[in-house]
Write a protein that holds these residues in place. Structure first.
Motif, short mmCIF file in Angstrom:
data_model
loop_
_atom_site.label_atom_id
_atom_site.label_comp_id
_atom_site.label_asym_id
_atom_site.label_seq_id
_atom_site.Cartn_x
_atom_site.Cartn_y
_atom_site.Cartn_z
N GLU A 13 -5.08 8.15 -4.47
CA GLU A 13 -3.96 8.66 -3.66
C GLU A 13 -2.70 8.85 -4.51
N LEU A 14 -2.46 7.92 -5.43
CA LEU A 14 -1.31 8.06 -6.33
C LEU A 14 -1.44 9.32 -7.20
N LEU A 15 -2.64 9.58 -7.69
CA LEU A 15 -2.84 10.78 -8.51
C LEU A 15 -2.62 12.06 -7.70
N LYS A 16 -3.10 12.08 -6.45
CA LYS A 16 -2.85 13.23 -5.58
C LYS A 16 -1.36 13.41 -5.31
N LEU A 17 -0.67 12.29 -5.07
CA LEU A 17 0.76 12.34 -4.81
C LEU A 17 1.51 12.83 -6.04
N ARG A 18 1.10 12.38 -7.20
CA ARG A 18 1.75 12.83 -8.43
C ARG A 18 1.55 14.34 -8.62
N GLU A 19 0.34 14.83 -8.36
CA GLU A 19 0.08 16.28 -8.44
C GLU A 19 0.97 17.05 -7.50
N THR A 20 1.09 16.57 -6.27
CA THR A 20 1.93 17.23 -5.28
C THR A 20 3.38 17.25 -5.72
N LEU A 21 3.90 16.10 -6.17
CA LEU A 21 5.28 16.03 -6.64
C LEU A 21 5.51 16.96 -7.82
N THR A 22 4.58 16.99 -8.74
CA THR A 22 4.72 17.86 -9.90
C THR A 22 4.80 19.32 -9.47
N ARG A 23 3.93 19.73 -8.53
CA ARG A 23 3.97 21.12 -8.03
C ARG A 23 5.31 21.44 -7.36
N PRO A 35 0.82 -1.21 0.00
CA PRO A 35 0.00 0.00 0.00
C PRO A 35 0.86 1.25 0.00
N ILE A 36 0.37 2.30 -0.64
CA ILE A 36 1.13 3.53 -0.74
C ILE A 36 1.37 4.18 0.62
N GLY A 37 0.54 3.89 1.60
CA GLY A 37 0.68 4.51 2.91
C GLY A 37 1.71 3.87 3.81
N VAL A 38 2.48 2.92 3.32
CA VAL A 38 3.50 2.27 4.14
C VAL A 38 4.86 2.65 3.59
N ILE A 52 26.58 10.80 -6.03
CA ILE A 52 25.61 10.54 -7.09
C ILE A 52 26.33 10.11 -8.36
N ILE A 53 25.94 8.97 -8.86
CA ILE A 53 26.41 8.54 -10.17
C ILE A 53 25.31 8.80 -11.18
N ARG A 54 24.09 8.39 -10.84
CA ARG A 54 22.93 8.61 -11.69
C ARG A 54 21.76 9.06 -10.83
N VAL A 55 20.93 9.91 -11.40
CA VAL A 55 19.71 10.37 -10.75
C VAL A 55 18.57 9.98 -11.67
N MET A 56 17.45 9.56 -11.07
CA MET A 56 16.31 9.17 -11.88
C MET A 56 15.04 9.76 -11.29
N ILE A 57 14.19 10.31 -12.15
CA ILE A 57 12.87 10.77 -11.72
C ILE A 57 11.83 9.96 -12.48
N HIS A 58 10.69 9.78 -11.83
CA HIS A 58 9.56 9.10 -12.45
C HIS A 58 8.33 9.37 -11.60
N GLN A 59 7.19 8.97 -12.10
CA GLN A 59 5.96 9.16 -11.35
C GLN A 59 5.86 8.14 -10.22
N PRO A 60 5.09 8.44 -9.18
CA PRO A 60 4.92 7.46 -8.10
C PRO A 60 4.26 6.18 -8.62
N VAL A 61 4.62 5.07 -8.01
CA VAL A 61 4.15 3.76 -8.44
C VAL A 61 3.46 3.06 -7.27
#
Length: 156
Positions: free
Chosen positions: A106-116, A2-5, A80-89
């Motif tokens: 919840e994932l969509l809300k988290l993605r909105e927050t991260l994008t902001r 679960p995303i909440g853990v 840091i050798i490599r940095v990676m960004i992606h959407q929450p999973v």
């Protein structure tokens, strides 16, 4: 899971492999930053990160705490050798339909927050950040600096 853990990888000195730590360790780090800030809010805090990645929720909690504490500067250091960004999973393999719908929301809300946060922090347009989060985007340390993810790349 679960995303909440929240879980983040953590390696104790002398151990070969990183182990997964639950939100207790994240809470301890946050508590320590707040405590040190209260003890002497004129001193800069230095947070050394040795992590191959992890769950986003503890990272967001640490980022929020960094915005909250009084020191003007918190220096994040990493080899840091490599940095990676992606959407929450999320992981939906064995959840009921109702739970699935809640998790996706919840994932969509988290993605909105991260994008902001990324837009504000990096100064990039929303469409650029949204597009880059659609899939894994790998960058070198200097590319991450140019993108705005890191402020400074130190050279030995």
């Amino acid at each position: 899971m679960p995303i909440g853990v929240p879980k983040v990888p953590f390696r104790s000195p002398g151990e070969e492999d990183a182990s997964w730590v639950d939100s207790e360790i994240s809470n301890q780090l946050i508590g320590l930053m707040i405590y040190l800030s209260i003890e002497d809010d004129t001193q800069d805090l230095y947070l050394f990160i040795n992590s191959p990645g992890g769950w986003v929720i503890p990272g967001v909690a640490l980022y929020d705490t960094m915005q909250f504490v009084q020191p003007d500067r918190i220096l994040l250091l990493s080899y840091i050798i490599r940095v990676m960004i992606h959407q929450p999973v999320g992981s939906f393999s064995e959840v009921a339909t109702g739970e699935f719908i809640l998790e996706v929301g919840e994932l969509l809300k988290l993605r909105e927050t991260l994008t902001r946060v990324y837009v504000q922090r990096m100064g990039k347009p929303v469409w650029v950040v949204s597009e880059d989060m659609e899939r894994d985007v790998f960058m070198s340390a200097t590319e991450a600096q140019a993108y705005g993810i890191v402020d400074l790349v130190a050279v030995e």
